[in-house]
Design a protein around this motif. Structure first.
Motif, PDB file in Angstrom:
ATOM      1  N   PHE A 246     -11.686  -1.166  -6.089  1.00  0.00           N
ATOM      2  CA  PHE A 246     -12.356  -2.459  -5.985  1.00  0.00           C
ATOM      3  C   PHE A 246     -13.307  -2.693  -7.159  1.00  0.00           C
ATOM      4  O   PHE A 246     -13.506  -3.823  -7.582  1.00  0.00           O
ATOM      5  CB  PHE A 246     -13.101  -2.573  -4.644  1.00  0.00           C
ATOM      6  CG  PHE A 246     -12.218  -3.054  -3.529  1.00  0.00           C
ATOM      7  CD1 PHE A 246     -12.237  -4.380  -3.118  1.00  0.00           C
ATOM      8  CD2 PHE A 246     -11.332  -2.188  -2.889  1.00  0.00           C
ATOM      9  CE1 PHE A 246     -11.408  -4.827  -2.096  1.00  0.00           C
ATOM     10  CE2 PHE A 246     -10.502  -2.629  -1.873  1.00  0.00           C
ATOM     11  CZ  PHE A 246     -10.529  -3.957  -1.475  1.00  0.00           C
ATOM     12  N   LYS A 247     -13.893  -1.604  -7.699  1.00  0.00           N
ATOM     13  CA  LYS A 247     -14.799  -1.762  -8.844  1.00  0.00           C
ATOM     14  C   LYS A 247     -14.018  -1.943 -10.143  1.00  0.00           C
ATOM     15  O   LYS A 247     -14.383  -2.751 -10.991  1.00  0.00           O
ATOM     16  CB  LYS A 247     -15.698  -0.520  -8.969  1.00  0.00           C
ATOM     17  CG  LYS A 247     -16.859  -0.499  -8.004  1.00  0.00           C
ATOM     18  CD  LYS A 247     -17.937   0.509  -8.469  1.00  0.00           C
ATOM     19  CE  LYS A 247     -18.956   0.757  -7.385  1.00  0.00           C
ATOM     20  NZ  LYS A 247     -18.596   1.906  -6.515  1.00  0.00           N
ATOM     21  N   ASN A 248     -12.968  -1.135 -10.317  1.00  0.00           N
ATOM     22  CA  ASN A 248     -12.235  -1.132 -11.595  1.00  0.00           C
ATOM     23  C   ASN A 248     -10.737  -1.320 -11.405  1.00  0.00           C
ATOM     24  O   ASN A 248      -9.963  -0.413 -11.712  1.00  0.00           O
ATOM     25  CB  ASN A 248     -12.455   0.209 -12.333  1.00  0.00           C
ATOM     26  CG  ASN A 248     -13.916   0.555 -12.442  1.00  0.00           C
ATOM     27  OD1 ASN A 248     -14.711  -0.268 -12.882  1.00  0.00           O
ATOM     28  ND2 ASN A 248     -14.280   1.768 -12.036  1.00  0.00           N
ATOM     29  N   PRO A 249     -10.290  -2.468 -10.894  1.00  0.00           N
ATOM     30  CA  PRO A 249      -8.835  -2.652 -10.805  1.00  0.00           C
ATOM     31  C   PRO A 249      -8.253  -2.669 -12.223  1.00  0.00           C
ATOM     32  O   PRO A 249      -8.807  -3.320 -13.117  1.00  0.00           O
ATOM     33  CB  PRO A 249      -8.690  -4.022 -10.119  1.00  0.00           C
ATOM     34  CG  PRO A 249      -9.985  -4.727 -10.352  1.00  0.00           C
ATOM     35  CD  PRO A 249     -11.040  -3.672 -10.474  1.00  0.00           C
ATOM     36  N   PHE A 258      -6.982  -9.378  -6.443  1.00  0.00           N
ATOM     37  CA  PHE A 258      -8.420  -9.461  -6.174  1.00  0.00           C
ATOM     38  C   PHE A 258      -8.960 -10.841  -6.506  1.00  0.00           C
ATOM     39  O   PHE A 258      -9.850 -11.340  -5.831  1.00  0.00           O
ATOM     40  CB  PHE A 258      -9.183  -8.388  -6.957  1.00  0.00           C
ATOM     41  CG  PHE A 258      -9.033  -7.018  -6.379  1.00  0.00           C
ATOM     42  CD1 PHE A 258      -8.911  -6.843  -5.013  1.00  0.00           C
ATOM     43  CD2 PHE A 258      -9.020  -5.895  -7.182  1.00  0.00           C
ATOM     44  CE1 PHE A 258      -8.768  -5.584  -4.459  1.00  0.00           C
ATOM     45  CE2 PHE A 258      -8.870  -4.624  -6.640  1.00  0.00           C
ATOM     46  CZ  PHE A 258      -8.749  -4.474  -5.278  1.00  0.00           C
ATOM     47  N   SER A 259      -8.437 -11.465  -7.552  1.00  0.00           N
ATOM     48  CA  SER A 259      -8.963 -12.778  -7.926  1.00  0.00           C
ATOM     49  C   SER A 259      -8.579 -13.836  -6.891  1.00  0.00           C
ATOM     50  O   SER A 259      -9.250 -14.846  -6.741  1.00  0.00           O
ATOM     51  CB  SER A 259      -8.491 -13.182  -9.323  1.00  0.00           C
ATOM     52  OG  SER A 259      -7.334 -13.979  -9.257  1.00  0.00           O
ATOM     53  N   ALA A 260      -7.499 -13.578  -6.142  1.00  0.00           N
ATOM     54  CA  ALA A 260      -7.062 -14.534  -5.118  1.00  0.00           C
ATOM     55  C   ALA A 260      -7.840 -14.377  -3.819  1.00  0.00           C
ATOM     56  O   ALA A 260      -7.849 -15.261  -2.972  1.00  0.00           O
ATOM     57  CB  ALA A 260      -5.575 -14.359  -4.844  1.00  0.00           C
ATOM     58  N   ALA A 261      -8.515 -13.224  -3.635  1.00  0.00           N
ATOM     59  CA  ALA A 261      -9.266 -12.988  -2.396  1.00  0.00           C
ATOM     60  C   ALA A 261     -10.614 -13.683  -2.476  1.00  0.00           C
ATOM     61  O   ALA A 261     -11.155 -13.891  -3.547  1.00  0.00           O
ATOM     62  CB  ALA A 261      -9.458 -11.486  -2.190  1.00  0.00           C
ATOM     63  N   LEU A 262     -11.149 -14.043  -1.315  1.00  0.00           N
ATOM     64  CA  LEU A 262     -12.461 -14.699  -1.291  1.00  0.00           C
ATOM     65  C   LEU A 262     -13.541 -13.714  -1.711  1.00  0.00           C
ATOM     66  O   LEU A 262     -13.548 -12.562  -1.269  1.00  0.00           O
ATOM     67  CB  LEU A 262     -12.775 -15.198   0.128  1.00  0.00           C
ATOM     68  CG  LEU A 262     -11.983 -16.407   0.586  1.00  0.00           C
ATOM     69  CD1 LEU A 262     -12.195 -16.606   2.081  1.00  0.00           C
ATOM     70  CD2 LEU A 262     -12.388 -17.645  -0.170  1.00  0.00           C
ATOM     71  N   PRO A 263     -14.512 -14.156  -2.544  1.00  0.00           N
ATOM     72  CA  PRO A 263     -15.590 -13.243  -2.931  1.00  0.00           C
ATOM     73  C   PRO A 263     -16.518 -12.951  -1.754  1.00  0.00           C
ATOM     74  O   PRO A 263     -16.587 -13.712  -0.796  1.00  0.00           O
ATOM     75  CB  PRO A 263     -16.336 -14.009  -4.036  1.00  0.00           C
ATOM     76  CG  PRO A 263     -15.997 -15.434  -3.817  1.00  0.00           C
ATOM     77  CD  PRO A 263     -14.647 -15.484  -3.155  1.00  0.00           C
ATOM     78  N   ALA A 264     -17.238 -11.830  -1.862  1.00  0.00           N
ATOM     79  CA  ALA A 264     -18.145 -11.427  -0.783  1.00  0.00           C
ATOM     80  C   ALA A 264     -19.340 -12.371  -0.686  1.00  0.00           C
ATOM     81  O   ALA A 264     -19.947 -12.519   0.359  1.00  0.00           O
ATOM     82  CB  ALA A 264     -18.623 -10.002  -1.017  1.00  0.00           C
ATOM     83  N   HIS A 265     -19.677 -13.021  -1.799  1.00  0.00           N
ATOM     84  CA  HIS A 265     -20.828 -13.921  -1.800  1.00  0.00           C
ATOM     85  C   HIS A 265     -20.462 -15.178  -2.581  1.00  0.00           C
ATOM     86  O   HIS A 265     -19.831 -15.096  -3.631  1.00  0.00           O
ATOM     87  CB  HIS A 265     -22.030 -13.213  -2.446  1.00  0.00           C
ATOM     88  CG  HIS A 265     -23.312 -13.951  -2.220  1.00  0.00           C
ATOM     89  ND1 HIS A 265     -23.705 -15.008  -3.005  1.00  0.00           N
ATOM     90  CD2 HIS A 265     -24.285 -13.801  -1.274  1.00  0.00           C
ATOM     91  CE1 HIS A 265     -24.875 -15.477  -2.568  1.00  0.00           C
ATOM     92  NE2 HIS A 265     -25.241 -14.769  -1.514  1.00  0.00           N
TER      93      HIS A 265
END
Length: 323
Positions: A246-249, A258-265
């Protein structure tokens, strides 16, 4: 010295024939659903297989559960080759490997009471007295947050979240070492998802069971998995410990996921990666790297040479020509 993995898949392939004709069928091609993947799971750990629909995650699960024969490669559970087991060894395998499926509405038999559903793996595979069965079912139902007296009811008398708890209870009752979770929360309401995920994490801590988690929802995997393997068109393109991934894909496909997933904030700014084109057909997958027709960083060798797995840091593998 690492413990012996509870599950080890080695160069696993599953190709399905594509046929034409009714009476005389001819094979005109092969669906390369799973094409040479290797991974392992340590006792008490969770490995998540993630990727888009059709990348081969569920086929992998079916091969491990002996619902499909592999085209080539092997699956070892507890050190034994799953597809060569017979009689007693097979019974033992059926008690130590269980599954929880995506849809709690269709995975439970509507004609059986909860008592019978939960007890089934015990009754079929182990010699136990009716009294032992009853007390074990009562114990496991209360562990998954249901009341023992609910054992007399039928599945239709429960909500979706409760049904999934029944499915988890049935998977746990025979004291398994490995449970395959095929999208265990994706059919549930968002409010109930967290409860079931918490339950699964707690049960893992209590019973030391290993999970193979099949998911396309990244938040689920981050919360539950110790390690994540990213699949694309039958291949594992990247594999790492969850936080590291998750830190370094590293792989362009992982970054796009990851860019398609909703951000945590809401204030987090992320680069948006839009992939061109559709997922190619697994019947004639692209040559070289299978992701090259959609990759924003494509280079000439990507279409010709299949990338080898490389270790970026210990435990973080990526199959990509950029590295």
């Amino acid at each position: 010295m690492e413990a012996e993995p509870i599950l080890r898949a080695q160069a696993l392939k599953k190709h399905f024939p594509v046929t034409r004709g009714m009476l005389w069928t001819t094979v005109v091609g092969w669906v390369q659903a799973v094409d040479g993947i290797s991974f392992s799971i340590q006792p008490g750990q969770t490995l998540a297989l993630v990727g888009e629909s059709g990348c081969g995650k569920t086929t992998t699960a079916k091969v491990i559960l002996r619902l499909e024969e592999p085209t080539s490669g092997q699956v070892f559970v507890d050190g034994k080759d799953v597809h060569t087991l017979n009689s007693d060894a097979l019974k033992e395998y059926r008690t130590i490997v269980q599954a929880v499926f995506q849809d709690p509405w269709s995975s439970l038999s509507p004609r059986m009471r909860v008592q019978e559903i939960v007890a089934e793996p015990l009754v079929v595979n182990r010699r136990v007295s009716p009294q032992e069965v009853k007390s074990r079912v009562a114990e496991i139902l209360s562990r998954v947050g249901l009341r023992p007296e609910q054992a007399k009811l039928y599945p239709h008398e429960f909500s979706g979240g409760q049904r999934q708890r029944i499915a988890v209870a049935s998977a746990l009752v025979s004291d398994p070492k490995l449970i395959i979770l095929d999208e265990p929360v994706s059919a549930l309401d968002v409010s109930i998802r967290a409860q079931i995920m918490n339950l699964l994490v707690d049960l893992q801590k209590q019973y030391g069971v290993s999970y193979l988690l099949i998911a396309h929802h990244l938040a689920t995997t981050r919360y539950m998995a110790h390690e994540v393997a990213v699949m694309y068109l039958g291949k594992i393109v990247e594999k790492a410990k969850t936080e590291e991934l998750f830190k370094n894909p590293a792989h362009p496909y992982t970054k796009a996921l990851f860019s398609a997933a909703l951000p945590a904030h809401p204030d987090i700014v992320r680069e948006e990666i839009i992939l061109s084109g559709e997922v190619p057909s697994p019947i004639n997958p692209p040559s070289g790297c299978r992701f090259h027709p959609r990759c924003p960083f494509v280079m000439p060798q990507c279409s010709e040479i299949e990338p080898e797995e490389k270790a970026l840091v210990p435990g973080h593998m990526v199959a990509c020509h950029l590295y």
